[in-house]
Design an enzyme around this catalytic site. Sequence first.
Site, PDB file in Angstrom:
ATOM      1  N   ASP A  54      -1.451  10.897  -2.744  1.00 40.32           N
ATOM      2  CA  ASP A  54      -0.863   9.573  -2.887  1.00 40.32           C
ATOM      3  C   ASP A  54       0.423   9.626  -3.702  1.00 40.32           C
ATOM      4  O   ASP A  54       0.387   9.749  -4.925  1.00 40.32           O
ATOM      5  CB  ASP A  54      -1.877   8.638  -3.551  1.00 40.32           C
ATOM      6  CG  ASP A  54      -1.398   7.191  -3.568  1.00 40.32           C
ATOM      7  OD1 ASP A  54      -0.431   6.870  -2.860  1.00 40.32           O
ATOM      8  OD2 ASP A  54      -1.996   6.387  -4.302  1.00 40.32           O
TER       9      ASP A  54
ATOM     10  N   ASP B 163       5.417   5.891   0.540  1.00 38.22           N
ATOM     11  CA  ASP B 163       4.061   5.945  -0.002  1.00 38.22           C
ATOM     12  C   ASP B 163       3.095   6.621   0.961  1.00 38.22           C
ATOM     13  O   ASP B 163       2.663   6.028   1.952  1.00 38.22           O
ATOM     14  CB  ASP B 163       3.597   4.516  -0.304  1.00 38.22           C
ATOM     15  CG  ASP B 163       2.228   4.452  -0.943  1.00 38.22           C
ATOM     16  OD1 ASP B 163       1.657   5.520  -1.250  1.00 38.22           O
ATOM     17  OD2 ASP B 163       1.727   3.341  -1.149  1.00 38.22           O
TER      18      ASP B 163
END
Length: 498
Positions: free
Chosen positions: A75, A273
């Site tokens: 992430d 992201d």
Amino acid sequence: MGIFSTLVAASAVADVVIAQRVIPVGFSKPTARLPALHRRGGTYSQELNNNLTGGGYYAQVTVGTPPQTVDLIVDTGSSDVWILDSNANLCHSKTMQSRYGYCLSTYDSSNSSTYSVVSQDAFSIRYVDGSGAEGDYIKDNFSIGGADIKALQMGLAENSTINSGLLGIGFAANVAAETPYPNIMDLFQNQDLIAIQAYSLYLDDLYAATGTILFGGLDTEKFIGELKTVDIQPDRYGNYSSFTVTLSSLTTTADNGTVANYTTRSAVPVILDSGTTLTYVPSSIANRIFRAFGAVDDTSGTGLVFISCDYLDDNKNLTFDFQFGGKDGPVIRVPVDEMVLNNVQEYVELGLDVPSMPFDNVCSFGLQPNSDYYLLGDTFLRSAYVVYDLTNKQIGLAQANLNSTKSNILEITQESGIPDASGVASQVTAEQTATGLPGTGNSNGGQSATTTGSSSTPSGQSSGNAGARAVSAPSWEALAVTAITGLFGLMGVGLVVL
């Protein structure tokens, strides 16, 4: 929700120069798990596992002494590493598991001689989809891609609505703790494992089982043409807390020369992201795209945008073209079939009631509107090669060279930052054989791909047997030639809500 199975074995990154401080870390693909249906000095390389339908990319790491194997969602949109406690509530509740899925892997602190508690009940993190985890902050040894990090501070989740821990690799300023602490990127550099806080991300295409993240380096065989840099933008307080860059324009282009421009009057700040499945843009842009493609926005109902599956058989080489940092900035072309996900039937089998549609063959769209934040998730990132330089506050972007089987790894040094590097001349020539549709079955997401070679075609042209995902570099890259991954609710867990 689906049950995660054993991760697919993935090939190692070849020809890593040991003398360089570059850490290759791979990620690969478990069986599919659908997102919830509601809004919400060396180089070290790690292989990443691609959860095709859910959009999660998983890195296999070890924690503790002796080492315990744990799989973590990669992430770039958060900054804490956290792991599931073996006694976490989700791992022992059938009711919770029916909603959130079985625990993928856990950690038992009683089996580690190097475990210590930093702060009890101090770890608490929530993501934009409402999912989250809480427990203690701990320290233990952590190994990833052959790099051993001593005494890494992590969250140990005793309560969680996420069935896997996360590998948050953002700025330390964005950790969930009330008092910032040195996170994994700090320790990579502080323990002299990499020269500066930088890494490159290569997810490969929608059908690929594996991708790679290189801590401390980049791979010129994994991108096309020139690697261009743009500045990371500070937040409203002047701090660097996310990988925000400016999106200058968004257009669609077909091979017949047709261009549609969806650009707003001013540049749009967007976050790159990897923890988010889809791409979220301003509603004003998204609605115009929906009208052009005949897509149906049902985000207020099912949480999905529906689109005809006919776009999976696109014969116009239609692309979404994202340009960053102004008219001379990098352009990333995303094929339309990377934005169309054939996963609706799986949702139906789970009980989704699809509203009446103006088309028979129903897919979901990998682009959605949002009014609060704009995220470029995995439906965008699979087409890009991205270098994240936290030290110099820059992002390097180039068109991904999909299905590449070669490597030429360069270390990112303190002196150079992101180097002026050029990748291959054009898309690798590959022939793919699809044995199913995305998210419809086997441990490879229902797909198999066979690479038949890696010869080059003239820059700016596509090869006749390059497959649907062979996208040539934008024209500004033509002269740059030289001869490695939201899973929930909002379909992404990357942006932390504090």
